[in-house]
Structure formats: C-alpha cells, structure tokens
Design a protein around this motif. Sequence first.
Motif, short mmCIF file in Angstrom:
data_model
loop_
_atom_site.label_atom_id
_atom_site.label_comp_id
_atom_site.label_asym_id
_atom_site.label_seq_id
_atom_site.Cartn_x
_atom_site.Cartn_y
_atom_site.Cartn_z
N VAL A 264 -4.27 17.04 0.13
CA VAL A 264 -4.88 16.03 0.99
C VAL A 264 -6.33 16.46 1.24
N GLN A 265 -7.26 15.54 0.95
CA GLN A 265 -8.67 15.88 1.08
C GLN A 265 -9.44 14.65 1.52
N ASP A 266 -9.93 14.62 2.76
CA ASP A 266 -10.74 13.51 3.27
C ASP A 266 -10.04 12.16 3.07
N LYS A 289 9.35 -0.16 0.43
CA LYS A 289 8.27 -0.39 1.39
C LYS A 289 7.13 -1.16 0.72
N ARG A 290 6.12 -1.53 1.52
CA ARG A 290 4.99 -2.29 0.99
C ARG A 290 3.96 -1.35 0.34
N ARG A 291 3.07 -1.94 -0.44
CA ARG A 291 1.97 -1.19 -1.04
C ARG A 291 1.02 -0.71 0.06
N MET A 292 0.49 0.50 -0.12
CA MET A 292 -0.43 1.06 0.87
C MET A 292 -1.58 1.78 0.19
N SER A 293 -2.72 1.80 0.86
CA SER A 293 -3.81 2.66 0.42
C SER A 293 -3.40 4.11 0.66
N ALA A 294 -4.10 5.03 0.02
CA ALA A 294 -3.78 6.44 0.21
C ALA A 294 -3.90 6.84 1.67
N ALA A 295 -4.95 6.36 2.34
CA ALA A 295 -5.16 6.71 3.75
C ALA A 295 -4.00 6.24 4.62
N GLU A 296 -3.53 5.01 4.39
CA GLU A 296 -2.40 4.49 5.15
C GLU A 296 -1.15 5.32 4.89
N ASN A 299 -1.23 8.81 6.50
CA ASN A 299 -1.05 8.71 7.95
C ASN A 299 0.41 8.37 8.30
N GLY A 300 0.97 7.42 7.55
CA GLY A 300 2.33 6.97 7.88
C GLY A 300 3.40 7.98 7.54
N TYR A 301 3.21 8.75 6.47
CA TYR A 301 4.24 9.68 6.02
C TYR A 301 3.88 11.14 6.31
N GLN A 302 2.72 11.35 6.94
CA GLN A 302 2.31 12.71 7.33
C GLN A 302 2.39 13.70 6.16
N ILE A 303 1.80 13.29 5.03
CA ILE A 303 1.78 14.14 3.86
C ILE A 303 0.83 15.32 4.11
#
Length: 311
Positions: A264-266, A289-296, A299-303
């Motif tokens: 994870v970087q920026d 689930k629905r399509r998401m941007s990397a940022a979403e 944040n949602g999955y706490q990678i």
Amino acid sequence: MKLVFCGTPQFAVPTLEAVIAADHDVALVVTQPDRAAGRGMEMQPPPVKRVALERGILIAQPEKIKNNFEFRTQLEDIRPEAILVVAYGRIIPQWMLDLPPLGCINLHGSLLPKYRGAAPIQWAIANGENVTGVTTMRLDAGLDTGDMLLAKVVPIGQEETAVDVYECLAAVGAELMVETLCGLADKSIFCQPQDHSLATLAPILKREDGLIDCTRIAQSVYDRWRGFQPWPGAHTTLRGKKLIVHKMHVTAHPTGGEPGTLFVQDNAMLLVCANDTAVCLDEVQMEGKRRMSAAEFLNGYQIKSGERLQI
C-alpha cells in the motif's frame, strides 16, 4: 459479384456493410441461430442478422451444415461466385469449400501464419506483440491453413485492450475484403501458400486464462489483462474470495517482497510480480461486491502492506 456471406458477431458487421456498399450482390447471409442472452435470457439475434434484416437480405441460420441437404441445395441454387466467411463460428464442410468458383474467402484477425485459431486478437495482445493485422485467405480443410490473398499490418498501442484492437481490425478487415474481391475479379492478386513452420496457435480462451500469475513479470501480467478483455478478464484470490481486477498498469514498487505480495503506497495498491516488478491494481471488485477504486477498496477492506494473494 454474387456472394454468400457467413458471419455472426459484431466483428463481421463492417465487412458485410462494406461489400454491400461496394455494390456486390449478397444473395444470402448465413449466421448462427439466435441465442438466449441477458438477465432475462431472451432470444437475441446475432449482430450480422440484424444488419441483414435491415437490408432485406435473405437469412439462413442452420444449426448444422455438414450434412444439411436443404441448406446445401439452397447454396447450390444461388450459385455464388464466392462465399465470404468472417467469424462465422462453424467449420466449413468440404462441399461448401468446393462450391463457389472463387472459393470460400476468409477474413482472419491476425497476420498468418501467426495466431491461427479462435482467439488471434486476444493472444497477440496477451503475448505482448507490438503489431498485428488482418489476412484474407482461401479456406481449406485445415485450421486457418489455406493460401493467403492479402494482408495488412496494424500497430498495437501499449495501452490498447483486445476490445480496442478488435474494433480497429474489424474496420481494416472490411476494406481489405473489398480490395480482395476486386483483385480476384480482375485477376491482379494470387494465392500465396503459408509457411507452416512459422505457425503459432491462438486457442479458444478459457476462464483459467484470466488467473493472474504473479510469477510472470509485471509487463506480462498487464499484457494478459489487456488481451483478455472483456473475458475472461483478470482475477485472483484474496482472503479466500475471488478478486476481479478491472483496471491495472505497470508501476515501480518498494524493493523486497515475494511475488503475490501487496504493498500500500499513497492510496495505491501494488502487486509484486516476478523479477522485482509490480502492477498497480487501479480498480477491483471482490466477489459479490461492487467495483471499487483502489482507494475505496483499501479503506473498506483495511488492506495492509505485506498481505499476500493466494497464488
């Protein structure tokens, strides 16, 4: 010329429209039967059939053709000078190959003898080719082994997907088919045998082809993603669930980490590939689930950096 046109998907539509515009007499359009599609699984006509209906051209949709006496009689009564075959999706039997004086002329989506088979456009991109093209050829009993007539080279952009190249080759191929018919009519072009020793195969795509292989270098992973659009796409497994990658690009990444490791970087999600290379996963979709941007997604999955895909 009096022609019979055999084709099914959108790729064949520009060629059909081009030969009609060139004042050839398309006496019959042969296409595959209507199929159930969409959420409602309603019967849908193939794209080629839609054009034939709009143009008022006679249509045949045989389920089988090899031993179809009624269909054979129909073609023999038409007595076409040539039969055009563009992504029809059926093997042409010998009786049909022998019927027209000028033969069965096929438009193939590669520069033969490279990429013979069902998915030439997809495999050319997936293998990182910089150029591809279209070839007109006389069909014979083999798999794309007939004598070549004309060919045209088309460059592949480094960010182009199979969808982009598909549309380009369909348009270029339509022009090439018209040029081929003109050349056959005035006897200005001649058949050229293929060098079979140079042949490569482009087999029909399987769902497994879309599995992301992190033991490949990043450019290869990205090329396969480009080539396998829209299906089978690119997918992997994260936390025991299927993760579909809708968009990606090659990028630099922090040193260290085994192939399959996430960094994870920026607000960017990087996937380590072979030889210390990486791709950036720009848009993803977890199973169900629905399509998401990397940022979403981050944040949602706490990678967290260091988490690994299951490869």
